[in-house]
Motif scaffolding. Structure first.
Motif, PDB file in Angstrom:
ATOM      1  N   ALA A 124       0.828  -1.206   0.000  1.00  0.00           N
ATOM      2  CA  ALA A 124       0.000   0.000   0.000  1.00  0.00           C
ATOM      3  C   ALA A 124       0.862   1.256   0.000  1.00  0.00           C
ATOM      4  O   ALA A 124       0.580   2.217  -0.735  1.00  0.00           O
ATOM      5  CB  ALA A 124      -0.936  -0.013   1.214  1.00  0.00           C
ATOM      6  N   LEU A 125       1.922   1.266   0.810  1.00  0.00           N
ATOM      7  CA  LEU A 125       2.799   2.434   0.832  1.00  0.00           C
ATOM      8  C   LEU A 125       3.487   2.652  -0.506  1.00  0.00           C
ATOM      9  O   LEU A 125       3.569   3.783  -1.006  1.00  0.00           O
ATOM     10  CB  LEU A 125       3.846   2.274   1.940  1.00  0.00           C
ATOM     11  CG  LEU A 125       3.344   2.379   3.385  1.00  0.00           C
ATOM     12  CD1 LEU A 125       4.462   2.077   4.367  1.00  0.00           C
ATOM     13  CD2 LEU A 125       2.763   3.762   3.647  1.00  0.00           C
ATOM     14  N   VAL A 126       3.968   1.566  -1.108  1.00  0.00           N
ATOM     15  CA  VAL A 126       4.630   1.695  -2.413  1.00  0.00           C
ATOM     16  C   VAL A 126       3.648   2.191  -3.471  1.00  0.00           C
ATOM     17  O   VAL A 126       3.951   3.099  -4.259  1.00  0.00           O
ATOM     18  CB  VAL A 126       5.256   0.346  -2.815  1.00  0.00           C
ATOM     19  CG1 VAL A 126       5.751   0.389  -4.262  1.00  0.00           C
ATOM     20  CG2 VAL A 126       6.410  -0.010  -1.884  1.00  0.00           C
ATOM     21  N   GLY A 127       2.436   1.597  -3.476  1.00  0.00           N
ATOM     22  CA  GLY A 127       1.432   2.045  -4.450  1.00  0.00           C
ATOM     23  C   GLY A 127       1.041   3.498  -4.257  1.00  0.00           C
ATOM     24  O   GLY A 127       0.910   4.256  -5.237  1.00  0.00           O
ATOM     25  N   TRP A 128       0.874   3.910  -2.985  1.00  0.00           N
ATOM     26  CA  TRP A 128       0.498   5.303  -2.722  1.00  0.00           C
ATOM     27  C   TRP A 128       1.590   6.267  -3.163  1.00  0.00           C
ATOM     28  O   TRP A 128       1.324   7.281  -3.797  1.00  0.00           O
ATOM     29  CB  TRP A 128       0.180   5.477  -1.245  1.00  0.00           C
ATOM     30  CG  TRP A 128       0.209   6.906  -0.805  1.00  0.00           C
ATOM     31  CD1 TRP A 128       1.116   7.507   0.012  1.00  0.00           C
ATOM     32  CD2 TRP A 128      -0.722   7.943  -1.170  1.00  0.00           C
ATOM     33  NE1 TRP A 128       0.822   8.835   0.179  1.00  0.00           N
ATOM     34  CE2 TRP A 128      -0.302   9.129  -0.535  1.00  0.00           C
ATOM     35  CE3 TRP A 128      -1.852   7.967  -1.968  1.00  0.00           C
ATOM     36  CZ2 TRP A 128      -0.979  10.319  -0.686  1.00  0.00           C
ATOM     37  CZ3 TRP A 128      -2.532   9.163  -2.115  1.00  0.00           C
ATOM     38  CH2 TRP A 128      -2.105  10.318  -1.479  1.00  0.00           C
ATOM     39  N   HIS A 129       2.833   5.940  -2.832  1.00  0.00           N
ATOM     40  CA  HIS A 129       3.920   6.849  -3.194  1.00  0.00           C
ATOM     41  C   HIS A 129       4.133   6.885  -4.706  1.00  0.00           C
ATOM     42  O   HIS A 129       4.483   7.934  -5.263  1.00  0.00           O
ATOM     43  CB  HIS A 129       5.202   6.434  -2.475  1.00  0.00           C
ATOM     44  CG  HIS A 129       5.212   6.806  -1.025  1.00  0.00           C
ATOM     45  ND1 HIS A 129       5.265   8.113  -0.586  1.00  0.00           N
ATOM     46  CD2 HIS A 129       5.142   6.049   0.101  1.00  0.00           C
ATOM     47  CE1 HIS A 129       5.264   8.145   0.736  1.00  0.00           C
ATOM     48  NE2 HIS A 129       5.179   6.909   1.176  1.00  0.00           N
ATOM     49  N   LEU A 130       3.942   5.760  -5.389  1.00  0.00           N
ATOM     50  CA  LEU A 130       4.050   5.777  -6.856  1.00  0.00           C
ATOM     51  C   LEU A 130       2.962   6.656  -7.469  1.00  0.00           C
ATOM     52  O   LEU A 130       3.230   7.459  -8.376  1.00  0.00           O
ATOM     53  CB  LEU A 130       3.960   4.346  -7.399  1.00  0.00           C
ATOM     54  CG  LEU A 130       5.174   3.445  -7.131  1.00  0.00           C
ATOM     55  CD1 LEU A 130       4.907   2.039  -7.654  1.00  0.00           C
ATOM     56  CD2 LEU A 130       6.421   4.020  -7.780  1.00  0.00           C
ATOM     57  N   LEU A 131       1.719   6.500  -6.981  1.00  0.00           N
ATOM     58  CA  LEU A 131       0.625   7.315  -7.508  1.00  0.00           C
ATOM     59  C   LEU A 131       0.841   8.789  -7.189  1.00  0.00           C
ATOM     60  O   LEU A 131       0.693   9.663  -8.069  1.00  0.00           O
ATOM     61  CB  LEU A 131      -0.701   6.829  -6.918  1.00  0.00           C
ATOM     62  CG  LEU A 131      -1.957   7.624  -7.300  1.00  0.00           C
ATOM     63  CD1 LEU A 131      -2.196   7.543  -8.809  1.00  0.00           C
ATOM     64  CD2 LEU A 131      -3.180   7.124  -6.543  1.00  0.00           C
ATOM     65  N   HIS A 132       1.190   9.080  -5.940  1.00  0.00           N
ATOM     66  CA  HIS A 132       1.417  10.471  -5.542  1.00  0.00           C
ATOM     67  C   HIS A 132       2.569  11.089  -6.334  1.00  0.00           C
ATOM     68  O   HIS A 132       2.472  12.227  -6.809  1.00  0.00           O
ATOM     69  CB  HIS A 132       1.723  10.510  -4.043  1.00  0.00           C
ATOM     70  CG  HIS A 132       1.982  11.886  -3.512  1.00  0.00           C
ATOM     71  ND1 HIS A 132       0.977  12.799  -3.294  1.00  0.00           N
ATOM     72  CD2 HIS A 132       3.142  12.516  -3.181  1.00  0.00           C
ATOM     73  CE1 HIS A 132       1.503  13.929  -2.839  1.00  0.00           C
ATOM     74  NE2 HIS A 132       2.818  13.788  -2.768  1.00  0.00           N
ATOM     75  N   GLY A 133       3.655  10.333  -6.490  1.00  0.00           N
ATOM     76  CA  GLY A 133       4.791  10.863  -7.240  1.00  0.00           C
ATOM     77  C   GLY A 133       4.470  11.084  -8.708  1.00  0.00           C
ATOM     78  O   GLY A 133       4.907  12.082  -9.299  1.00  0.00           O
ATOM     79  N   ALA A 134       3.698  10.160  -9.309  1.00  0.00           N
ATOM     80  CA  ALA A 134       3.342  10.331 -10.723  1.00  0.00           C
ATOM     81  C   ALA A 134       2.482  11.573 -10.936  1.00  0.00           C
ATOM     82  O   ALA A 134       2.698  12.342 -11.892  1.00  0.00           O
ATOM     83  CB  ALA A 134       2.607   9.082 -11.217  1.00  0.00           C
ATOM     84  N   ILE A 135       1.527  11.804 -10.042  1.00  0.00           N
ATOM     85  CA  ILE A 135       0.672  12.994 -10.171  1.00  0.00           C
ATOM     86  C   ILE A 135       1.481  14.264  -9.960  1.00  0.00           C
ATOM     87  O   ILE A 135       1.333  15.253 -10.698  1.00  0.00           O
ATOM     88  CB  ILE A 135      -0.502  12.900  -9.180  1.00  0.00           C
ATOM     89  CG1 ILE A 135      -1.436  11.747  -9.582  1.00  0.00           C
ATOM     90  CG2 ILE A 135      -1.280  14.212  -9.132  1.00  0.00           C
ATOM     91  CD1 ILE A 135      -2.572  11.523  -8.609  1.00  0.00           C
TER      92      ILE A 135
END
Length: 456
Positions: A184-195
């Protein structure tokens, strides 16, 4: 000379002492006693005597039973196991070695991570947000490994606990929780970083790329919605792995959702209206809009309301449910419209030519030319006011530049009119003053007219 316990001849005492030191004190760190030739001869004589050998065997059996009883007592509890290991200097040295290695590994890994982040260059600002979390995870892993090694060294045997049914179940739950949280942390940070990278991307010259209003509005909403969904899912999985029955929670959440739906119909209406407005791209962050009686710059859009900042700095929060009409004054482009009043005595064609020349001057300007999309359009005489002839013109501009361009155009137009002697009419009031002669007083005596007689 050492005096032994006396169980018959002295040679019997020597054999008893040797067996006692060998069986009852295996962990004593003292130097072992050295047997002399006389001691060995006495032991051999004892073993050759049948009666002495029987007594010695009985003593050995008693010592073995006592040793087993002591071992059972010491292994019965935590204090006993620690007492059993405390007498061994090797255990103490190994404990210090494990602690030192754990501290050294933690320091080396931290230096390695710092060097890697320092070598990241321009990405270090973005990557540095993960530095505290990475250090924390490394410290926890090293600490757990060190604790397991110490427990194994001191005789607690954590591996045996893990091999039991309870240990396997606990380990499986902990591994599942760790995997879910990390994913969940990896997915959240990937999504947040991409945006963030998409919204703050720059071109080769370092200028910020202009993203569409829909992207700047919807992407933060998608990010917030994904975060809420992720928190709920991870929370339910963690509770399930901890043994909590989540079926009643889901049922209760469903009932609560129905109750909230009936009790907050206005809120649901706001959210549905807001969803349609957002998907239709009617309003975006950064637009200047008029919503009902409120007008201003759109600072933020949530799923329920719009926040507008007017020219005076006041913040207006307008729920979507109260939105009936929307006037977007900066959608794609804008028009700076000018209604120019001149005196009736002025030549309208000459004024129109002056406006065209002024528009070309602005468009050729290094600063203001970037705000103009198309050349000025003089639409001609628009109307006749009581004191002026009104000529209308307009300039197509990029969004949000119409007001600043209008002010600059008016400033230069005033200077042009003053130079050309073109009169700008304004309301005037003329006051006419007149003086009337005073009437002479009537004559006194009989020279006047008789009262009641008409004058000739």
């Amino acid at each position: 000379m050492i005096r032994f316990f006396h169980y018959g001849p002295p040679r019997h005492g020597l054999a008893t002492l040797l067996l006692t030191l060998f069986l009852a004190m295996p962990c004593v760190a003292a130097e072992p006693a050295t047997a002399t030739a006389d001691d060995l001869e006495s032991l051999a004589a004892t073993l050759e005597d049948p009666k002495a050998r029987e007594r010695l065997a009985a003593q050995v059996k008693g010592l073995i039973a006592a040793q087993k009883a002591v071992q059972k007592t010491e292994q019965a509890g935590l204090v006993g196991r620690m007492t059993q290991k405390a007498g061994d200097i090797r255990v103490g040295l190994a404990t210090l070695a494990i602690i030192a290695v754990a501290m050294l590994l933690a320091r080396l890994l931290r230096r390695m991570v710092d060097r890697t982040l320092a070598a990241a260059g321009e990405d270090s600002v973005r990557v540095n947000r993960y530095l505290p979390m990475l250090h924390r995870v490394l410290r926890v892993l090293i600490g757990l490994t060190g604790l397991l090694a110490l427990a194994q060294l001191w005789g607690f045997d954590p591996l045996a606990l893990l091999n039991s049914e309870v240990g396997r179940r606990l380990a499986s739950s902990l591994v599942t929780i760790a995997v879910v949280v990390v994913a969940a942390l990896v997915g959240w940070h990937l999504l947040h970083g991409a945006i963030e990278r998409y919204l703050t991307a720059t071109d080769s010259d370092g200028n910020l790329r202009q993203r569409s209003g829909r992207a700047r509005t919807l992407l933060p909403l998608v990010r917030n919605a994904a975060f809420m969904v992720m928190v709920v899912i991870v929370g339910l999985i963690v509770l399930s792995e901890l043994g909590v029955n989540i079926a009643p929670l889901l049922a209760g959440a469903g009932v609560l959702g129905i109750a909230i739906g009936f009790g907050s119909q206005k809120l649901v209406q706001d959210m549905i209206t807001g969803a349609f407005i957002l998907f239709e791209d009617t309003i975006a962050v950064g637009d200047v809009v008029k919503v009902g009686e409120h007008a201003g710059l759109v600072e933020d859009i949530s799923i329920r309301a719009i926040r507008l900042r007017d020219l005076n700095g006041a913040l207006h929060t307008v729920p979507f449910g109260a939105v009936t009409t929307v006037v977007n004054m900066t959608k794609t482009f804008s028009y700076a419209v000018f209604d120019i009043g001149i005196a009736y005595s002025q030549d309208t064609d000459a004024v129109a030519a002056l406006l065209v020349d002024l528009g070309a001057e602005l468009q050729a300007d290094e600063v203001w030319g970037k705000s103009i999309v198309e050349p000025i359009e003089v639409m001609g005489v628009d109307r006749f006011d009581p004191s002026s002839v009104v000529i209308r013109a307009r300039i197509k501009t990029v969004p949000l530049e119409r007001w600043s361009l209008s002010r600059e155009f008016n400033r230069r137009l005033k200077q042009r009119f003053d130079t050309a002697g073109i009169e700008i009419p304004f309301p005037q009031t003329q006051v006419w003053l007149s003086r009337t002669p005073k009437k002479p007083p009537p004559p006194e005596g009989g020279g006047g007219q008789t009262a009641g007689q008409p004058s000739p």
